[in-house]
Scaffold this motif. Sequence first.
Motif, PDB file in Angstrom:
ATOM      1  N   GLU A 158       0.515  -0.859  -0.375  1.00  0.00           N
ATOM      2  CA  GLU A 158       0.637  -0.043  -0.348  1.00  0.00           C
ATOM      3  C   GLU A 158       1.018   1.414   0.114  1.00  0.00           C
ATOM      4  O   GLU A 158       1.717   1.503   0.874  1.00  0.00           O
ATOM      5  CB  GLU A 158      -0.778   0.180   1.152  1.00  0.00           C
ATOM      6  CG  GLU A 158      -1.593   0.806   1.366  1.00  0.00           C
ATOM      7  CD  GLU A 158      -2.474   1.148   2.971  1.00  0.00           C
ATOM      8  OE1 GLU A 158      -2.221   2.229   3.184  1.00  0.00           O
ATOM      9  OE2 GLU A 158      -3.036   0.400   2.750  1.00  0.00           O
ATOM     10  N   VAL A 159       0.615   2.440  -0.943  1.00  0.00           N
ATOM     11  CA  VAL A 159       1.290   3.303  -1.193  1.00  0.00           C
ATOM     12  C   VAL A 159       0.265   4.536  -0.690  1.00  0.00           C
ATOM     13  O   VAL A 159      -0.814   4.473  -0.979  1.00  0.00           O
ATOM     14  CB  VAL A 159       1.433   3.747  -2.767  1.00  0.00           C
ATOM     15  CG1 VAL A 159       2.878   5.286  -2.359  1.00  0.00           C
ATOM     16  CG2 VAL A 159       2.738   2.692  -2.888  1.00  0.00           C
ATOM     17  N   VAL A 173       8.389   7.042   0.241  1.00  0.00           N
ATOM     18  CA  VAL A 173       7.073   6.920  -0.775  1.00  0.00           C
ATOM     19  C   VAL A 173       6.540   5.739   1.360  1.00  0.00           C
ATOM     20  O   VAL A 173       7.258   5.111   2.146  1.00  0.00           O
ATOM     21  CB  VAL A 173       7.058   5.342  -1.151  1.00  0.00           C
ATOM     22  CG1 VAL A 173       5.491   5.107  -0.981  1.00  0.00           C
ATOM     23  CG2 VAL A 173       7.132   5.363  -2.126  1.00  0.00           C
ATOM     24  N   THR A 174       5.086   6.437   2.009  1.00  0.00           N
ATOM     25  CA  THR A 174       4.522   5.830   3.030  1.00  0.00           C
ATOM     26  C   THR A 174       4.185   4.106   3.101  1.00  0.00           C
ATOM     27  O   THR A 174       3.242   5.033   1.699  1.00  0.00           O
ATOM     28  CB  THR A 174       4.531   6.611   4.081  1.00  0.00           C
ATOM     29  OG1 THR A 174       3.307   7.647   3.088  1.00  0.00           O
ATOM     30  CG2 THR A 174       5.045   7.732   4.359  1.00  0.00           C
ATOM     31  N   SER A 175       4.066   3.523   4.170  1.00  0.00           N
ATOM     32  CA  SER A 175       3.370   2.319   3.567  1.00  0.00           C
ATOM     33  C   SER A 175       2.445   2.158   4.176  1.00  0.00           C
ATOM     34  O   SER A 175       2.779   2.324   5.961  1.00  0.00           O
ATOM     35  CB  SER A 175       4.882   1.537   3.265  1.00  0.00           C
ATOM     36  OG  SER A 175       4.935   0.479   3.966  1.00  0.00           O
ATOM     37  N   GLY A 176       1.374   1.094   4.387  1.00  0.00           N
ATOM     38  CA  GLY A 176       0.507   0.277   4.781  1.00  0.00           C
ATOM     39  C   GLY A 176       1.099  -1.002   6.004  1.00  0.00           C
ATOM     40  O   GLY A 176       0.569  -1.032   6.749  1.00  0.00           O
ATOM     41  N   SER A 177       2.427  -0.732   5.846  1.00  0.00           N
ATOM     42  CA  SER A 177       3.683  -1.666   6.321  1.00  0.00           C
ATOM     43  C   SER A 177       3.866  -1.374   8.058  1.00  0.00           C
ATOM     44  O   SER A 177       4.060  -1.797   9.044  1.00  0.00           O
ATOM     45  CB  SER A 177       4.620  -2.423   5.794  1.00  0.00           C
ATOM     46  OG  SER A 177       5.447  -1.496   5.882  1.00  0.00           O
ATOM     47  N   GLY A 178       3.349   0.674   7.986  1.00  0.00           N
ATOM     48  CA  GLY A 178       4.341   0.972   8.694  1.00  0.00           C
ATOM     49  C   GLY A 178       5.903   1.438   8.769  1.00  0.00           C
ATOM     50  O   GLY A 178       6.162   2.952   9.598  1.00  0.00           O
ATOM     51  N   HIS A 179       6.089   0.753   7.636  1.00  0.00           N
ATOM     52  CA  HIS A 179       7.491   1.729   7.231  1.00  0.00           C
ATOM     53  C   HIS A 179       7.751   2.880   6.469  1.00  0.00           C
ATOM     54  O   HIS A 179       6.411   3.288   5.329  1.00  0.00           O
ATOM     55  CB  HIS A 179       8.378  -0.124   6.297  1.00  0.00           C
ATOM     56  CG  HIS A 179       8.714  -1.002   7.239  1.00  0.00           C
ATOM     57  ND1 HIS A 179       7.631  -1.728   7.732  1.00  0.00           N
ATOM     58  CD2 HIS A 179       9.784  -1.068   7.480  1.00  0.00           C
ATOM     59  CE1 HIS A 179       8.172  -3.270   8.917  1.00  0.00           C
ATOM     60  NE2 HIS A 179       9.471  -2.266   8.519  1.00  0.00           N
ATOM     61  N   LEU A 180       9.051   3.563   6.862  1.00  0.00           N
ATOM     62  CA  LEU A 180       8.680   4.480   5.953  1.00  0.00           C
ATOM     63  C   LEU A 180       9.646   3.408   4.436  1.00  0.00           C
ATOM     64  O   LEU A 180      11.385   3.561   5.196  1.00  0.00           O
ATOM     65  CB  LEU A 180       9.433   5.776   6.264  1.00  0.00           C
ATOM     66  CG  LEU A 180      10.219   6.617   5.287  1.00  0.00           C
ATOM     67  CD1 LEU A 180       9.145   7.323   3.993  1.00  0.00           C
ATOM     68  CD2 LEU A 180      11.247   7.616   6.262  1.00  0.00           C
ATOM     69  N   ALA A 196       9.003   2.664  10.551  1.00  0.00           N
ATOM     70  CA  ALA A 196       8.056   3.853  11.795  1.00  0.00           C
ATOM     71  C   ALA A 196       6.697   3.888  12.261  1.00  0.00           C
ATOM     72  O   ALA A 196       7.177   4.341  13.605  1.00  0.00           O
ATOM     73  CB  ALA A 196       8.430   4.999  10.535  1.00  0.00           C
ATOM     74  N   HIS A 197       6.144   3.234  12.160  1.00  0.00           N
ATOM     75  CA  HIS A 197       4.673   3.577  12.869  1.00  0.00           C
ATOM     76  C   HIS A 197       4.004   1.946  12.845  1.00  0.00           C
ATOM     77  O   HIS A 197       4.675   1.022  12.070  1.00  0.00           O
ATOM     78  CB  HIS A 197       3.625   4.306  12.351  1.00  0.00           C
ATOM     79  CG  HIS A 197       4.530   5.531  12.646  1.00  0.00           C
ATOM     80  ND1 HIS A 197       3.655   6.819  13.416  1.00  0.00           N
ATOM     81  CD2 HIS A 197       5.093   6.318  11.932  1.00  0.00           C
ATOM     82  CE1 HIS A 197       4.246   7.461  14.092  1.00  0.00           C
ATOM     83  NE2 HIS A 197       4.832   7.538  12.512  1.00  0.00           N
ATOM     84  N   CYS A 198       3.400   1.347  13.829  1.00  0.00           N
ATOM     85  CA  CYS A 198       2.565   0.559  14.032  1.00  0.00           C
ATOM     86  C   CYS A 198       1.234   0.822  13.474  1.00  0.00           C
ATOM     87  O   CYS A 198       0.448   1.543  13.673  1.00  0.00           O
ATOM     88  CB  CYS A 198       2.124  -0.153  15.862  1.00  0.00           C
ATOM     89  SG  CYS A 198       3.542  -0.043  16.853  1.00  0.00           S
ATOM     90  N   GLY A 199       1.195  -0.356  11.903  1.00  0.00           N
ATOM     91  CA  GLY A 199      -0.018  -0.110  11.241  1.00  0.00           C
ATOM     92  C   GLY A 199       0.827   1.023  10.065  1.00  0.00           C
ATOM     93  O   GLY A 199       1.824   1.407  10.413  1.00  0.00           O
ATOM     94  N   SER A 200      -0.681   1.373   9.451  1.00  0.00           N
ATOM     95  CA  SER A 200      -0.046   2.666   8.358  1.00  0.00           C
ATOM     96  C   SER A 200       1.278   3.886   8.459  1.00  0.00           C
ATOM     97  O   SER A 200       0.229   4.250   9.462  1.00  0.00           O
ATOM     98  CB  SER A 200      -0.946   2.689   7.546  1.00  0.00           C
ATOM     99  OG  SER A 200      -1.637   1.585   6.944  1.00  0.00           O
ATOM    100  N   SER A 201       1.848   3.842   8.065  1.00  0.00           N
ATOM    101  CA  SER A 201       2.234   5.142   8.046  1.00  0.00           C
ATOM    102  C   SER A 201       1.391   5.848   6.879  1.00  0.00           C
ATOM    103  O   SER A 201       1.630   5.544   6.119  1.00  0.00           O
ATOM    104  CB  SER A 201       4.506   4.893   7.605  1.00  0.00           C
ATOM    105  OG  SER A 201       4.705   4.797   8.368  1.00  0.00           O
TER     106      SER A 201
END
Length: 328
Positions: A158-159, A173-180, A196-201
Amino acid sequence: MPDKKLSYLESMQRHFENYSKTKEYPVHSAKVHSVDWSCTGNRLASGSFDKTCCLFTVDKDRLIKDQILRGHDASVDQLCWHPSNPDNLATASGDKTVRIWDARSGQCVQVFKTKGENINICWSPNGQYIAVGNKEDLLTFCDLKAKKIRKEEQFRSEVNEISWSPNGDFFYVTSGSGHLNIYSYPNLKLTHSQPAHCGSSICITFDKYNKHMALGGADALVSVWDVAELACLNTITRLSWPVRSLSFSHDGKLLASASEDHFIDIAEIPSGEKVTQIKCENSTFTLKWHPKEYLLAYACDDKDRYDRDAGSVKLFGLLRDSSDKSSS
């Protein structure tokens, strides 16, 4: 004994408490999806579900409606100004097009046809390329000089939001995995994937000095990062709903964060301490600081007095002479 000299945080807290104000400008017939300032700050643009884009000129701390841009056949979901030309504006729409506008004439000067309903857009720092993402996670790179689509890249994950680095060497790109996810540009090779985050970034923004960046997540957290070290400096925890929009002030010292909470958080950077909060009646999905002033444009998920969808742009900020009234 005389009062001690106020810190920057204390001074800004006092300024916003005593000298700030909010003005509302009803201009659209439906929800406003995106707002952005031109590079000089002389114009503000708003894009709406009503298929139009409104251009404002700025008179001190007030907006004056200039013209309405019409041409899209579906919602204008996001827009952005040219990074150095204050007359060129790009809009991304659900009608599967990207349009380039001349703000002086109000005319569409270029159209790129894409393969899906477009939901996000950004301009390269050199002004030559535009990247647009659609609902199917396909990124399209438009070459304005060649007047053609240069590249398409399909992502498996997810983008959410996209951005060039301020120097143009990397694409974020911030992603649905929570990664940058960070890609080299122009070959779009993945160079780093940062948890970066729990859940989507969801959203990303840089200050103009390329010193700090901020990420907002579905976990309702805002993370503030050192760009050079890619190290998280602070986490802002005052929001309770997914973070939808972020913006640094012109000097990089303030960060505005918006969500479905009924307030906008203004934090000092890099400490993350609260400067002030703007009360809102509804969720806020778009905001942007003026490139030279402490003026924040934003739009909420409005309803009018008949409970119909409405589209207002709001302007919050310090009075122009507030800097002369410091209590420090």
